[in-house]
Design a protein around this motif. Structure first.
Motif, PDB file in Angstrom:
ATOM      1  N   ASP A  80       0.747  -1.327   0.100  1.00 25.34           N
ATOM      2  CA  ASP A  80       0.050   0.101  -0.039  1.00 25.34           C
ATOM      3  C   ASP A  80       0.894   1.319  -0.075  1.00 25.34           C
ATOM      4  OD1 ASP A  80       0.890  -0.152   2.434  1.00 25.34           O
ATOM      5  OD2 ASP A  80      -0.991   0.240   3.507  1.00 25.34           O
ATOM      6  N   ARG A  81       2.175   1.242   0.000  1.00 25.30           N
ATOM      7  CA  ARG A  81       2.973   2.380  -0.027  1.00 25.30           C
ATOM      8  C   ARG A  81       4.307   1.713  -0.076  1.00 25.30           C
ATOM      9  NH1 ARG A  81       1.611   0.563   4.789  1.00 25.30           N
ATOM     10  NH2 ARG A  81       2.882   0.827   6.577  1.00 25.30           N
ATOM     11  N   ARG A  82       5.279   2.838  -0.812  1.00 29.15           N
ATOM     12  CA  ARG A  82       6.675   2.809  -0.773  1.00 29.15           C
ATOM     13  C   ARG A  82       7.217   3.749  -0.223  1.00 29.15           C
ATOM     14  NH1 ARG A  82       7.867   0.022  -5.987  1.00 29.15           N
ATOM     15  NH2 ARG A  82       9.331   1.715  -6.369  1.00 29.15           N
ATOM     16  N   ASN A  83       8.543   3.427   0.310  1.00 27.37           N
ATOM     17  CA  ASN A  83       9.355   4.456   1.102  1.00 27.37           C
ATOM     18  C   ASN A  83      10.726   4.254   0.983  1.00 27.37           C
ATOM     19  OD1 ASN A  83      10.514   6.109   2.880  1.00 27.37           O
ATOM     20  ND2 ASN A  83       9.608   5.494   4.776  1.00 27.37           N
ATOM     21  N   GLU A  84      11.341   5.434   0.295  1.00 29.31           N
ATOM     22  CA  GLU A  84      12.754   5.328  -0.103  1.00 29.31           C
ATOM     23  C   GLU A  84      13.685   6.066   0.681  1.00 29.31           C
ATOM     24  OE1 GLU A  84      13.639   7.537  -3.803  1.00 29.31           O
ATOM     25  OE2 GLU A  84      11.811   7.252  -4.562  1.00 29.31           O
ATOM     26  N   GLN A  85      12.905   6.645   1.921  1.00 29.75           N
ATOM     27  CA  GLN A  85      13.485   7.146   2.945  1.00 29.75           C
ATOM     28  C   GLN A  85      13.224   6.548   4.168  1.00 29.75           C
ATOM     29  OE1 GLN A  85      15.408  10.006   2.039  1.00 29.75           O
ATOM     30  NE2 GLN A  85      14.816   9.619   0.147  1.00 29.75           N
ATOM     31  N   SER A  86      13.637   5.136   4.135  1.00 28.88           N
ATOM     32  CA  SER A  86      12.972   4.508   5.405  1.00 28.88           C
ATOM     33  C   SER A  86      14.327   4.317   6.164  1.00 28.88           C
ATOM     34  CB  SER A  86      12.806   3.005   4.569  1.00 28.88           C
ATOM     35  OG  SER A  86      12.853   2.013   5.731  1.00 28.88           O
ATOM     36  N   ALA A  87      14.003   3.989   7.382  1.00 32.39           N
ATOM     37  CA  ALA A  87      15.519   3.747   8.264  1.00 32.39           C
ATOM     38  C   ALA A  87      16.204   2.379   7.823  1.00 32.39           C
ATOM     39  CB  ALA A  87      15.006   3.323   9.712  1.00 32.39           C
ATOM     40  N   PHE A  88      15.504   1.750   6.890  1.00 32.22           N
ATOM     41  CA  PHE A  88      15.753   0.354   6.314  1.00 32.22           C
ATOM     42  C   PHE A  88      16.150   0.829   4.789  1.00 32.22           C
ATOM     43  CE2 PHE A  88      13.497  -0.529   9.925  1.00 32.22           C
ATOM     44  CZ  PHE A  88      14.602  -1.359  10.739  1.00 32.22           C
ATOM     45  N   HIS A  89      16.956  -0.056   3.949  1.00 32.64           N
ATOM     46  CA  HIS A  89      17.159   0.298   2.718  1.00 32.64           C
ATOM     47  C   HIS A  89      16.064  -0.078   2.042  1.00 32.64           C
ATOM     48  CE1 HIS A  89      19.465   0.879  -0.847  1.00 32.64           C
ATOM     49  NE2 HIS A  89      19.265  -0.226  -1.484  1.00 32.64           N
ATOM     50  N   LEU A  90      15.404   1.132   1.383  1.00 37.87           N
ATOM     51  CA  LEU A  90      13.885   0.735   0.718  1.00 37.87           C
ATOM     52  C   LEU A  90      12.868  -0.224   1.695  1.00 37.87           C
ATOM     53  CD1 LEU A  90      15.450   0.125  -2.960  1.00 37.87           C
ATOM     54  CD2 LEU A  90      14.731   2.344  -1.846  1.00 37.87           C
ATOM     55  N   SER A  91      11.666   0.208   1.376  1.00 33.94           N
ATOM     56  CA  SER A  91      10.675  -0.623   2.027  1.00 33.94           C
ATOM     57  C   SER A  91       9.187  -0.334   1.375  1.00 33.94           C
ATOM     58  CB  SER A  91      10.416   0.078   3.515  1.00 33.94           C
ATOM     59  OG  SER A  91      10.098   1.170   3.548  1.00 33.94           O
ATOM     60  N   LEU A  92       8.738  -1.503   1.018  1.00 34.43           N
ATOM     61  CA  LEU A  92       7.359  -1.638   0.634  1.00 34.43           C
ATOM     62  C   LEU A  92       6.400  -1.771   1.830  1.00 34.43           C
ATOM     63  CD1 LEU A  92       8.506  -4.004  -2.373  1.00 34.43           C
ATOM     64  CD2 LEU A  92       7.816  -1.740  -2.512  1.00 34.43           C
ATOM     65  N   GLY A  93       5.469  -0.965   2.062  1.00 35.27           N
ATOM     66  CA  GLY A  93       4.533  -1.214   2.987  1.00 35.27           C
ATOM     67  C   GLY A  93       3.171  -2.192   2.597  1.00 35.27           C
ATOM     68  N   ILE A  94       3.027  -2.960   3.669  1.00 38.39           N
ATOM     69  CA  ILE A  94       1.875  -3.981   3.791  1.00 38.39           C
ATOM     70  C   ILE A  94       0.603  -3.657   4.481  1.00 38.39           C
ATOM     71  CG2 ILE A  94       1.223  -6.267   4.322  1.00 38.39           C
ATOM     72  CD1 ILE A  94       4.184  -7.072   4.002  1.00 38.39           C
ATOM     73  N   ASN A  95      -0.449  -3.516   3.857  1.00 39.06           N
ATOM     74  CA  ASN A  95      -1.744  -2.924   4.613  1.00 39.06           C
ATOM     75  C   ASN A  95      -2.020  -3.548   5.781  1.00 39.06           C
ATOM     76  OD1 ASN A  95      -2.652  -4.902   3.268  1.00 39.06           O
ATOM     77  ND2 ASN A  95      -4.740  -4.160   2.658  1.00 39.06           N
ATOM     78  N   TYR A  96      -1.247  -4.052   6.813  1.00 36.97           N
ATOM     79  CA  TYR A  96      -1.586  -4.319   8.217  1.00 36.97           C
ATOM     80  C   TYR A  96      -1.307  -3.205   9.014  1.00 36.97           C
ATOM     81  CZ  TYR A  96      -1.426  -6.605  12.528  1.00 36.97           C
ATOM     82  OH  TYR A  96      -1.474  -7.146  13.936  1.00 36.97           O
ATOM     83  N   PRO A  97      -2.507  -3.302   9.784  1.00 35.88           N
ATOM     84  CA  PRO A  97      -3.404  -4.138  10.358  1.00 35.88           C
ATOM     85  C   PRO A  97      -4.907  -3.785   9.489  1.00 35.88           C
ATOM     86  CG  PRO A  97      -3.647  -2.546  11.944  1.00 35.88           C
ATOM     87  CD  PRO A  97      -2.610  -2.043  10.912  1.00 35.88           C
ATOM     88  N   LEU A  98      -5.427  -5.108   9.132  1.00 36.12           N
ATOM     89  CA  LEU A  98      -6.532  -4.992   8.336  1.00 36.12           C
ATOM     90  C   LEU A  98      -7.835  -4.753   9.112  1.00 36.12           C
ATOM     91  CD1 LEU A  98      -6.121  -8.123   5.970  1.00 36.12           C
ATOM     92  CD2 LEU A  98      -5.830  -5.881   5.360  1.00 36.12           C
ATOM     93  N   PRO A  99      -9.147  -4.217   8.867  1.00 40.56           N
ATOM     94  CA  PRO A  99     -10.119  -4.017   9.698  1.00 40.56           C
ATOM     95  C   PRO A  99     -10.634  -5.149  10.778  1.00 40.56           C
ATOM     96  CG  PRO A  99     -10.705  -3.415   7.537  1.00 40.56           C
ATOM     97  CD  PRO A  99      -9.456  -3.989   7.115  1.00 40.56           C
ATOM     98  N   GLU A 100     -10.317  -6.463  10.327  1.00 42.19           N
ATOM     99  CA  GLU A 100     -10.654  -7.517  11.304  1.00 42.19           C
ATOM    100  C   GLU A 100      -9.519  -7.606  12.034  1.00 42.19           C
ATOM    101  OE1 GLU A 100      -9.287  -9.573   7.245  1.00 42.19           O
ATOM    102  OE2 GLU A 100     -10.728  -7.645   7.772  1.00 42.19           O
ATOM    103  N   ASP A 101      -8.229  -7.401  11.731  1.00 43.85           N
ATOM    104  CA  ASP A 101      -7.054  -7.231  12.914  1.00 43.85           C
ATOM    105  C   ASP A 101      -7.524  -6.164  13.857  1.00 43.85           C
ATOM    106  OD1 ASP A 101      -5.541  -9.155  11.711  1.00 43.85           O
ATOM    107  OD2 ASP A 101      -5.006  -7.655   9.992  1.00 43.85           O
ATOM    108  N   ARG A 102      -7.794  -5.035  13.526  1.00 41.20           N
ATOM    109  CA  ARG A 102      -8.270  -3.984  14.486  1.00 41.20           C
ATOM    110  C   ARG A 102      -9.385  -4.319  15.311  1.00 41.20           C
ATOM    111  NH1 ARG A 102      -7.092  -0.679   9.711  1.00 41.20           N
ATOM    112  NH2 ARG A 102      -5.281   0.658  10.045  1.00 41.20           N
ATOM    113  N   ALA A 103     -10.315  -4.967  14.763  1.00 37.10           N
ATOM    114  CA  ALA A 103     -11.612  -5.411  15.387  1.00 37.10           C
ATOM    115  C   ALA A 103     -11.186  -6.371  16.686  1.00 37.10           C
ATOM    116  CB  ALA A 103     -12.592  -6.087  14.496  1.00 37.10           C
ATOM    117  N   ARG A 104     -10.432  -7.486  16.150  1.00 38.10           N
ATOM    118  CA  ARG A 104      -9.826  -8.377  17.349  1.00 38.10           C
ATOM    119  C   ARG A 104      -8.919  -7.607  18.276  1.00 38.10           C
ATOM    120  NH1 ARG A 104      -5.740 -11.713  14.160  1.00 38.10           N
ATOM    121  NH2 ARG A 104      -4.413 -10.105  15.089  1.00 38.10           N
ATOM    122  N   ALA A 105      -8.135  -6.956  17.779  1.00 37.80           N
ATOM    123  CA  ALA A 105      -7.241  -6.105  18.882  1.00 37.80           C
ATOM    124  C   ALA A 105      -8.123  -5.313  19.833  1.00 37.80           C
ATOM    125  CB  ALA A 105      -6.201  -5.133  18.329  1.00 37.80           C
ATOM    126  N   GLN A 106      -9.188  -4.564  19.434  1.00 37.40           N
ATOM    127  CA  GLN A 106     -10.147  -3.798  20.306  1.00 37.40           C
ATOM    128  C   GLN A 106     -10.919  -4.655  21.249  1.00 37.40           C
ATOM    129  OE1 GLN A 106     -13.042  -1.480  17.993  1.00 37.40           O
ATOM    130  NE2 GLN A 106     -13.331  -0.047  19.670  1.00 37.40           N
TER     131      GLN A 106
END
Length: 180
Positions: free
Chosen positions: A96-122
């Motif tokens: 869901d995102r790309r970050n060239e300025q990451s603290a790690f060499h390049l990063s590709l973001g994953i769309n976690y948490p999903l709505p079901e992850d948020r609901a479970r955590a709540q």
């Protein structure tokens, strides 16, 4: 010392020198360079991460085009439940995102948490965490080789060369399946 005893003494000494030489040669000779791989042409369609195998498979037209060895969160067994648990989430996600300025060499973001992850955590009264990425090595790291142990806070880590290749062929929206 008779001639036969002298011969065996010299032969033993020669064998010892040969063994020491072989051990030193085997230990201190640099490894062969990695095989040069054909570049991936075009964009990839899907990423499959197999946590138990510490392996990422990149697919194009449902054909595996590259396999990478990976490092995971520092406590990789099981699905991510809460922030700080050191687990890499499991399930179906997207880049869901790309970050060239990451603290790690390049990063590709994953769309976690999903709505079901948020609901479970709540429901459990915890924070599900977030900021899960596929990334390279820490930018402050001086050694070029990958860290071949689980060390992240839940992300998926590759070598810098591997993340550069993956970065170049992975658009936002690419499906990511993370298996146990």
């Amino acid at each position: 010392m008779n001639g036969l005893a002298q011969f065996f003494s010299r032969l033993s000494l020669l064998a010892l020198f040969g063994l020491v030489g072989f051990v030193l040669w085997d230990r201190y000779t640099p490894p062969a360079p990695p095989a040069t791989l054909e570049p991936i042409i075009g964009q990839i369609d899907r990423i499959v991460i197999e946590k138990s195998e510490r392996r990422m498979v990149v697919l194009q037209d449902e054909t595996p085009v590259r396999t990478y060895d990976i490092a995971l969160g520092f406590a990789p067994e099981g699905d991510k439940v809460l922030e700080g648990d050191g687990k890499t989430p499991e399930g179906l996600f997207k880049i869901d995102r790309r970050n060239e300025q990451s603290a790690f060499h390049l990063s590709l973001g994953i769309n976690y948490p999903l709505p079901e992850d948020r609901a479970r955590a709540q429901a459990d009264g915890v924070d599900p965490g977030g900021d899960i990425f596929i990334h390279g090595q820490p930018n402050r790291r001086t050694r070029p080789e990958p860290i071949m142990m689980d060390w992240t806070n839940g992300c998926i880590a590759l070598s810098n060369t591997e993340i550069e290749e993956l970065w170049s062929v992975t658009p936002v929206g690419t499906p990511v399946e993370i298996r146990p």
